[in-house]
Design an enzyme around this catalytic site. Structure first.
Site, PDB file in Angstrom:
ATOM      1  N   ASP A   5      65.862  32.778  45.436  1.00  0.00           N
ATOM      2  CA  ASP A   5      65.263  32.458  44.141  1.00  0.00           C
ATOM      3  C   ASP A   5      65.605  33.554  43.135  1.00  0.00           C
ATOM      4  OD1 ASP A   5      63.476  34.625  44.438  1.00  0.00           O
ATOM      5  OD2 ASP A   5      61.944  33.356  45.349  1.00  0.00           O
ATOM      6  N   SER A   6      65.136  33.387  41.914  1.00  0.00           N
ATOM      7  CA  SER A   6      65.561  34.341  40.883  1.00  0.00           C
ATOM      8  C   SER A   6      64.801  35.663  40.957  1.00  0.00           C
ATOM      9  CB  SER A   6      65.506  33.721  39.486  1.00  0.00           C
ATOM     10  OG  SER A   6      64.236  33.201  39.217  1.00  0.00           O
TER      11      SER A   6
END
Lengths: 140, 140, 140, 140
Positions: free
Chosen positions: A21-22
């Site tokens: 994920d970011s």
């Protein structure tokens, strides 16, 4: 309580971009998803692939509990050794415990997933099929 | 231990095809994923959207524990009421508890996700930012 | 147009429960996700693992187009042979084409994913790094 | 070729952490997944929810082609306006086209997903059910 498996199973997985994920690490649900993938690999290697229990009329194996603990970050491209053991096997439920380590032995996560036998109709519990107990190592 | 939030948050989600599996129900990790989505919605509505804590230099909020209990099957197209509460908030960690119900009130699942403050560098723990504690309802 | 790779890469994947949906087959986005996983495996085996291009300051490789065609159903537990080839490689973009077959040779799906070089800053295009072109087989 | 729908459908989605990757943007398959979610929302609002076509004995609606084009990065927390239109509807197939824009109107992506009618048995094509054609706006 039936016999716990004596020979743990292990597999190697690589964390790919789609699992991250970011925040720059694997998204937390991916530990549980990978644990289930390794469980499916274990079932296949034990002669009772999961899809047998998806067929119409088969006893179902719904998950009634799942949990994960996280100890260190995991990043895109990391290789993980996953060690799986079947614990707490009874006639109607069993737990799948996985430990995740980096290749240098650093523990990064552990998971526990509890399955219960359920009637094909979807309501009511059911005994686990003997072929499954055999595959889980719970029968002599 | 800081003050628990007094006003729980709730949201409505619909389980779409991509969240289901060939056992005909939602895949088990989706309860945790939906819980995190509702948490993000809660943070936005509280004025501290999650992306603030993804920015370079920000204190990070890694998940250290996650768990889910499942009580009844959930199928494609089911609408679920998700009730969220922040529990166990300290200066360095907090828990997000979600209860999932069908629209007729049938409880289908509950989840608990524990976040801890971590230094931007990635190593070592850190105090939760005051803006986050405010959003969580832990400050007067 | 640079040189196309002469030696296609191939890998074996097994479709696990989490990739299927309640129509009883793999969810359609999973073909593209698996294609990207095989591409990452190819990059690692070619000495230019994807995470190199995620590092701060690196040229980025955003996907500008992706497509998939589906020919036959794929079910939980199915093993698939994925054959990957790099096509249409220029200084600023390249395509990754994958063909998916069951182990008996039945073609089930094909995908094409187009990456373009982008400046680290996020705006504007950029030449692909030479290390990547080498890995893609586009340099002599 | 039947009548194209005259009134496009639109929905608002927010890109959550689980849809992003460690390149800092949404993972590319998420555009297609979100497009399918909006299609399911459209079907429900048109009186023919997707789960009707998952029931035993129903004509199936497998996806035979899917594609996406990406124009600008999308990040965690971004709100997107998704405009959906049904195009190219025949007796045996139809296309779902979605355009994704940031709230300031910036176009970020577009998708096209082609469904075909298939016999409940899984082999052979089939006419689309009249209830579906009605929902798609293809009948007067």
């Amino acid at each position: 309580m039936l016999r716990p498996v004596s020979t743990p199973f292990s597999s190697l997985v690589v964390v790919r971009l789609g699992r991250t994920d970011s925040a720059g690490v694997w998204y937390f649900t991916e530990a549980l998803d990978l644990a289930h993938e390794v469980f499916e690999e274990f079932l296949s290697s034990s002669g009772a692939p999961l899809h047998l229990f998806l067929a119409p009329g088969s006893v179902r194996l719904p998950i009634v509990h799942a949990e994960a603990d996280f100890r260190a970050p995991v990043r895109c491209g990391d290789s993980l050794r996953v060690s799986l053991a079947i614990t707490s096997c009874t006639k109607r439920s069993f737990s799948v415990v996985c430990d995740f380590q980096l290749l240098d032995g650093t523990p990064v996560a552990s998971t526990r997933i509890v399955h219960a036998g359920a009637a094909a109709s979807g309501s009511g519990s059911a005994d686990l099929p003997e072929s499954l107990l055999q595959a889980l190592g719970a029968l002599a």
